[in-house]
Write a protein that holds these residues in place. Structure first.
Motif, mmCIF file in Angstrom:
data_model
loop_
_atom_site.group_PDB
_atom_site.id
_atom_site.type_symbol
_atom_site.label_atom_id
_atom_site.label_comp_id
_atom_site.label_asym_id
_atom_site.label_seq_id
_atom_site.Cartn_x
_atom_site.Cartn_y
_atom_site.Cartn_z
ATOM 1 N N GLN A 199 -6.934 -9.826 -5.059
ATOM 2 C CA GLN A 199 -7.282 -8.407 -4.981
ATOM 3 C C GLN A 199 -6.075 -7.586 -4.536
ATOM 4 O OE1 GLN A 199 -9.239 -6.071 -6.228
ATOM 5 N NE2 GLN A 199 -11.125 -6.879 -5.281
ATOM 6 N N VAL A 200 -5.977 -6.342 -5.038
ATOM 7 C CA VAL A 200 -4.969 -5.363 -4.585
ATOM 8 C C VAL A 200 -5.729 -4.232 -3.903
ATOM 9 C CG1 VAL A 200 -3.111 -3.802 -5.241
ATOM 10 C CG2 VAL A 200 -3.420 -5.963 -6.479
ATOM 11 N N VAL A 201 -5.387 -3.959 -2.637
ATOM 12 C CA VAL A 201 -6.157 -3.006 -1.823
ATOM 13 C C VAL A 201 -5.221 -1.926 -1.282
ATOM 14 C CG1 VAL A 201 -7.770 -2.760 0.101
ATOM 15 C CG2 VAL A 201 -7.599 -4.952 -1.108
ATOM 16 N N GLY A 202 -5.589 -0.672 -1.520
ATOM 17 C CA GLY A 202 -4.894 0.442 -0.883
ATOM 18 C C GLY A 202 -5.545 0.751 0.446
ATOM 19 N N ILE A 203 -4.752 0.800 1.536
ATOM 20 C CA ILE A 203 -5.316 0.956 2.877
ATOM 21 C C ILE A 203 -4.738 2.208 3.540
ATOM 22 C CG2 ILE A 203 -5.633 -0.121 5.143
ATOM 23 C CD1 ILE A 203 -5.167 -2.823 3.847
ATOM 24 N N ASP A 204 -5.616 3.002 4.122
ATOM 25 C CA ASP A 204 -5.181 4.161 4.909
ATOM 26 C C ASP A 204 -6.156 4.334 6.066
ATOM 27 O OD1 ASP A 204 -3.394 6.276 5.443
ATOM 28 O OD2 ASP A 204 -4.824 7.717 4.618
ATOM 29 N N MET A 205 -5.769 5.119 7.053
ATOM 30 C CA MET A 205 -6.612 5.352 8.230
ATOM 31 C C MET A 205 -6.486 6.803 8.664
ATOM 32 S SD MET A 205 -5.379 1.942 10.241
ATOM 33 C CE MET A 205 -5.093 0.494 9.221
ATOM 34 N N GLU A 206 -7.534 7.294 9.311
ATOM 35 C CA GLU A 206 -7.540 8.664 9.830
ATOM 36 C C GLU A 206 -8.005 8.639 11.281
ATOM 37 O OE1 GLU A 206 -6.270 10.841 7.925
ATOM 38 O OE2 GLU A 206 -6.466 9.879 5.976
ATOM 39 N N TRP A 207 -7.448 9.570 12.064
ATOM 40 C CA TRP A 207 -7.889 9.747 13.449
ATOM 41 C C TRP A 207 -7.714 11.204 13.841
ATOM 42 C CZ3 TRP A 207 -3.928 6.213 12.253
ATOM 43 C CH2 TRP A 207 -2.627 6.700 12.407
ATOM 44 N N LYS A 208 -8.396 11.596 14.880
ATOM 45 C CA LYS A 208 -8.340 12.987 15.321
ATOM 46 C C LYS A 208 -6.974 13.275 15.925
ATOM 47 C CE LYS A 208 -10.326 16.273 18.609
ATOM 48 N NZ LYS A 208 -11.232 16.468 19.762
ATOM 49 N N PRO A 209 -6.316 14.371 15.502
ATOM 50 C CA PRO A 209 -5.010 14.711 16.110
ATOM 51 C C PRO A 209 -5.181 15.036 17.582
ATOM 52 C CG PRO A 209 -5.775 16.483 14.692
ATOM 53 C CD PRO A 209 -6.709 15.337 14.459
ATOM 54 N N SER A 210 -4.204 14.657 18.378
ATOM 55 C CA SER A 210 -4.315 14.825 19.839
ATOM 56 C C SER A 210 -3.549 16.016 20.363
ATOM 57 C CB SER A 210 -3.804 13.573 20.551
ATOM 58 O OG SER A 210 -2.437 13.369 20.246
ATOM 59 N N ILE A 263 -4.069 -11.679 -0.960
ATOM 60 C CA ILE A 263 -4.516 -10.300 -1.176
ATOM 61 C C ILE A 263 -3.332 -9.369 -0.938
ATOM 62 C CG2 ILE A 263 -6.103 -8.485 -0.442
ATOM 63 C CD1 ILE A 263 -7.963 -10.683 0.585
ATOM 64 N N THR A 264 -3.031 -8.514 -1.898
ATOM 65 C CA THR A 264 -1.924 -7.566 -1.759
ATOM 66 C C THR A 264 -2.443 -6.293 -1.083
ATOM 67 O OG1 THR A 264 -0.832 -8.421 -3.734
ATOM 68 C CG2 THR A 264 -0.165 -6.234 -2.957
ATOM 69 N N LYS A 265 -1.857 -5.967 0.073
ATOM 70 C CA LYS A 265 -2.258 -4.778 0.820
ATOM 71 C C LYS A 265 -1.187 -3.688 0.657
ATOM 72 C CE LYS A 265 -2.744 -8.047 3.161
ATOM 73 N NZ LYS A 265 -2.859 -9.486 2.888
ATOM 74 N N LEU A 266 -1.612 -2.521 0.220
ATOM 75 C CA LEU A 266 -0.695 -1.395 0.034
ATOM 76 C C LEU A 266 -0.900 -0.382 1.153
ATOM 77 C CD1 LEU A 266 -1.297 -0.746 -3.785
ATOM 78 C CD2 LEU A 266 0.356 -2.301 -2.747
ATOM 79 N N GLY A 267 0.199 0.145 1.673
ATOM 80 C CA GLY A 267 0.113 1.175 2.707
ATOM 81 C C GLY A 267 1.337 2.055 2.677
ATOM 82 N N TYR A 279 1.749 2.076 -6.957
ATOM 83 C CA TYR A 279 2.185 0.680 -7.048
ATOM 84 C C TYR A 279 2.154 0.195 -8.500
ATOM 85 C CZ TYR A 279 2.268 -4.365 -6.081
ATOM 86 O OH TYR A 279 2.575 -5.697 -6.048
ATOM 87 N N GLU A 280 1.076 0.530 -9.210
ATOM 88 C CA GLU A 280 0.930 0.099 -10.598
ATOM 89 C C GLU A 280 2.040 0.685 -11.468
ATOM 90 O OE1 GLU A 280 -2.371 0.267 -14.223
ATOM 91 O OE2 GLU A 280 -2.807 1.174 -12.275
ATOM 92 N N LYS A 281 2.326 1.976 -11.285
ATOM 93 C CA LYS A 281 3.331 2.629 -12.117
ATOM 94 C C LYS A 281 4.734 2.105 -11.806
ATOM 95 C CE LYS A 281 4.460 7.117 -14.058
ATOM 96 N NZ LYS A 281 4.070 8.541 -14.145
ATOM 97 N N LEU A 282 5.024 1.888 -10.531
ATOM 98 C CA LEU A 282 6.344 1.378 -10.163
ATOM 99 C C LEU A 282 6.550 -0.046 -10.670
ATOM 100 C CD1 LEU A 282 6.716 2.680 -6.479
ATOM 101 C CD2 LEU A 282 7.788 3.596 -8.533
#
Length: 913
Positions: free
Chosen positions: A432-443, A497-501, A618-621
């Protein structure tokens, strides 16, 4: 029989003869003579004076060996000398009192003698003193401690057992130093003797703060939590609205090293938050400083919303609205609500101010004129305008920004454990190829580390958004609480598993702050692709990026001129998306309150886009890396472990809390495959934040083009200068996260605030691979940063000084002008002047450069013009400061010899090409 006076006179003659004799004879003759003299003077009280070998003659012997750098023999002589002294402790004091060799910093003769005695005492414990004799020695050594360098304090305190001395006597001595004006010495001695619990923390620390010795203040309270709280409460009181800081500063007007310009609420606020973070104290202890920080955040939010226009109305409302008192900026604070109304009146209209007055439920007496009348007639009209604005916003987004290529139904917002099970089964499939991102409240700079609120996992046909706070709420047993971190650990450690970030190490550090079980996730990670590495390679190959992060027009061709004018330059992941996929990301939701539920539709689409775009990039590159200037083996070279240790957060405004040691810029955090190409100081230009003026002076001394913010300047001014002039921002601490977002990647660098300015300069030079040669030193004026000098022969300079600085005729070689010349003219040379002045004339007016800058000849000290080795002087063509060659050049070379490169250039240090 001779009188005692005649004996002393005879002894002085013998002592002079002895000093001229050999090293071996000197101690023997002097010992016999002094023993004879002291034997005749038995009636005098010499209980605290040595009765064996003369310590001063021993000192002379040691001084001679020190000068010859015969360290081994010096140590042997010192130990033999200690054994020959009747009272070694008294003898050491006599040597220290009779010589100034111990007052220098670093490895001095005094330090060598003291440490040798300390070692000798361990081998001869019987030489230690006690009782009344020790008390007399302690009284003498206290006078020495007040003026000795730091490296002698601990050895002397140990040798003379000052920790056993009478505490009241020690406090009295420190009090004497304090009232004498030796505030630093009093504080240092208090720290060494651990006297702080018996002292007034406000009294001891106030003059140190006025002298800008905040590090010493931190050390003073460092080991005492009660004093830490007291100091923070005092500092917070000084930041109370209406408090006149001059009531404090007026008591110390004659203070040496007094820096009133640095003693202000802004400085105190920074200090308070640094101490809160360092000592892990509850910010509630300092309500005034916290309110001031909230007010600055409020001003910042208004700036982002109404000046930059880079924040949506919804995001802005989330941070300001008062009905979430524990999550919002304003909350239920009436003082902040009053300032909110003032800002609304400044940036908005009466209708908007009235709407917020209604939300805050403000009493009528708090409302500015005209706001109350709008309260009843605004709501419906506002609703219609907001709906129309939202429609227009959606149309613009479709035209100018990256759009998700998958249906909305394929975006899943997961809030239960049952929903996550299907997600995990798909994500953890091999290959599997997975794009990973995260969000948090700005401090917004508040103390504490962020907790991840949303985890985005993008697959080829769908995106999963994991609501981490809600899932954690449902976890009751320990096994349930470990489900999420266990899944994340499996995902990152599975090489199949390929992880993209993008900036993956920052995301991993945020996960570690959310779950301590993931603190080693970066070390176990396999099969990861950090597209930030690709971004940096693309930047190196792009002309626009090479020019130093100047504004790049990344607005799509179909957008209007009006949109082009209001759009901010793209940066970070958005710029990479623009570069590879043709359109940038819409980052207006970046500053969202990601802890608030339910999430708005715009937030959900934004979060899904942030993760999914990684798959498309990633796919295009991988399909055609050569077209982007990348190597053909792109996939094999990228998949592996993260390229750096996690030290900073990924996105600018997602996180504004720094580690205690200070953050580095992203370019420093991600180690690339090769270091940056070497550059000379002439090719390197920076802007230093106002807390790094010492660093700026060192870099300018080494030939770097340095602009420095003034103390009263806002940090954001550094970003404006950097964008306009193509400079790198040098900053430290909390402003780093704010400034980093406003310039291109790698154009903001945070130095270690715990290091001294010289070490910071070395850190900057090595990070950017700046190759400094001796010819670069002092190639710029230390006062104004100009790199053009005018060479003036000594005799002509003598004439100017003797004539009170009379005028010099403008000449082709020198570009000097009379003061009445046209002020708009300037020297046309692009490099420092080399030629000597020709045809100089005295005109009876002030000597001035072209443009009206007067030469500062009056600042040349008496006697400098008479030094035979000085044949020329060098005048800055911008500010008129006069320079000449001296010992300072050698000191700078010595300080930076580790980073200097030899060029073989023997030209004069001021005659640079």
């Amino acid at each position: 029989m001779e009188s005692l006076t005649e004996c002393v006179q005879t002894l002085g003659t013998e002592g002079s003869a002895c000093a001229a004799s050999s090293d071996l004879q000197t101690p023997q003759l002097s010992t016999l003579t002094w023993c004879h003299l002291w034997g005749m003077n038995q009636d005098s009280d010499s209980s605290d004076q040595p009765t064996g070998q003369d310590p001063l003659l021993l000192l002379k012997t040691l001084q001679l060996l020190w000068t010859k750098k015969e360290m081994k023999k010096l140590k042997e002589e010192a130990r033999q000398g200690f054994a020959g002294l009747e009272e070694p402790l008294a003898g050491l004091l006599a040597m220290l009192e009779g010589s100034g060799d111990w007052k220098g910093k670093g490895h001095s003769l005094g330090y060598c003698i003291v440490t040798e005695l300390q070692l000798w005492m361990k081998e001869h414990p019987a030489a230690q003193q006690s009782g009344i004799t020790l008390k007399k020695l302690q009284a003498r050594v206290l006078n020495i401690l007040a003026q000795c360098p730091a490296n002698l304090l601990d050895p002397l305190i140990s040798i003379y057992q000052l920790h056993t001395a009478d505490r009241n006597y020690l406090l009295g001595h420190v009090s004497h130093l304090y009232h004498r004006g030796d505030y630093k010495e009093a504080a240092v001695l208090s720290i060494k003797l651990k006297l702080q619990p018996d002292q007034d923390v406000e009294k001891m620390c106030t003059p140190l703060l006025l002298q800008d010795k905040t590090n010493l203040v931190e050390d003073y309270v460092g080991d005492y939590p009660e004093l830490q709280s007291k100091l923070l409460q005092i500092l917070d009181t000084w930041c109370e609205p209406g408090f006149n800081i001059r009531d404090i500063t007026s008591r110390y007007q004659g203070l040496a090293g007094y820096k009133p310009e640095k003693f202000n609420r802004k400085m105190l606020s920074k200090l308070v938050f640094r101490l809160l973070d360092r000592f892990n104290v509850d910010p509630a202890l300092c309500p005034n400083v916290v309110n001031q920080r909230h007010l600055r955040t409020l001003n910042y939010l208004f700036y982002k919303r109404f000046v930059e226009k880079t924040m949506t109305q919804e995001n802005w409302t989330d941070h300001v609205q008062p009905w979430f008192p524990f999550q919002s900026t304003v909350g239920e604070n009436r003082w902040l609500q009053g300032h909110l109304m003032q800002l609304l009146m400044r940036y908005c209209d009466l209708k908007t101010a009235a709407r917020w007055a209604q939300r805050c439920n403000l009493p009528e007496e708090m409302l500015p004129y005209g706001v109350a009348e709008e309260l009843q007639k605004l709501q419906e009209r506002e609703r219609v305008e907001e709906a129309a604005k939202a429609d227009h916003h959606e149309e613009r987004k479709k035209e100018g920004y990256y759009q998700l290529p998958i249906p909305r139904a394929n975006i899943h917002f997961l809030q239960t454990w049952e929903e996550t099970q299907r997600c995990w089964e798909k994500v953890l499939r091999p290959g599997q190829v997975v794009g990973i991102d995260m969000e948090w409240k700005p401090s917004f700079g508040m103390v504490g580390k962020p907790r991840v609120s949303l985890l985005q996992l993008a697959l080829r046909d769908e995106v999963f958004l994991l609501d981490l706070p809600r899932l954690l709420e449902q976890a009751v047993t320990e096994a349930e609480k470990e489900k999420l971190p266990h899944f994340i650990q499996r995902l990152y450690s599975d090489a199949a598993i390929t992880k993209l970030g993008y900036g993956m190490s920052g995301d991993l550090s945020s996960l570690a702050a959310t779950w301590s079980a993931l603190k080693d996730a970066d070390k176990q990670a396999q099969g990861v692709v950090d597209l930030l590495t690709i971004d940096k390679q693309l930047q190196k190959g792009s002309v626009e990026w090479k020019r130093g992060g100047r504004k790049v027009d990344v607005v799509s061709p179909e957008q209007s001129d009006e949109d082009r004018g209001s759009r901010q330059p793209e940066k970070g992941l958005s710029l990479l998306v623009q570069h590879v996929l043709g359109k940038p990301l819409d980052k207006t939701e970046q500053l969202s309150n990601w802890e608030k539920r339910p999430l708005r539709e715009e937030q959900i689409l934004y979060a899904a886009s942030d993760a999914y775009c990684l798959l498309e990039i990633y796919e295009k590159l991988c399909k055609d890396p050569e077209s982007f200037g990348l190597s053909s083996d792109l996939t094999g070279s990228l998949v592996g472990k993260p390229s750096m240790k996690p030290r900073a957060k990924k996105q600018l405004n997602k996180q504004e809390v720094l580690s205690p040691s200070g953050q580095q810029c992203e370019g420093h955090q991600k180690e690339t495959s090769c270091p940056p190409a070497p550059i000379s100081p002439k090719e390197f230009s920076v802007v230093c934040d106002n807390m790094l003026q010492g660093l700026g002076r060192y870099l300018r001394c080494l030939g770097v083009d340095v602009q420095m913010l003034e103390n009263e300047d806002d940090h954001r001014k550094a970003a404006e200068i950097a964008r306009q002039e193509g400079r790198v921002i040098l900053t430290s601490g909390l402003p780093y996260q704010t400034l980093r977002s406003q310039v291109a990647e790698g154009r903001c660098f945070s130095v270690n605030s715990s290091e001294k300015a010289k070490e910071q300069a070395v850190q900057v030079l090595r990070h950017f691979n700046v190759q400094v040669s001796p010819a670069d030193i002092f190639s710029r004026c230390q006062v104004c940063n100009c790199n053009k000098y005018l060479k003036v022969p000594r005799e002509r300079m003598r004439q100017l000084v003797a004539g009170g600085g009379q005028a010099l005729e403008d000449s082709p070689a020198g570009c000097l002008a009379r003061s009445e010349d046209e002020p708009g003219r300037s020297c046309g040379a692009a490099t420092p002047h080399r030629g000597r002045l020709e045809g100089l004339e005295q005109r009876g007016v002030a000597a001035a450069l072209v443009g009206g800058t007067a030469l500062q000849v009056a600042a040349i000290p008496p006697g400098v013009l008479d030094r035979a080795e000085l044949t020329d002087f060098y005048c800055c063509t911008h500010c008129g400061k006069v320079f000449w060659e001296g010992s300072h050049f050698g000191r700078v070379v010595s300080q930076f010899q580790d980073v200097l490169v030899a060029t073989g250039d023997e030209q004069n240090i001021y005659e640079l090409s």
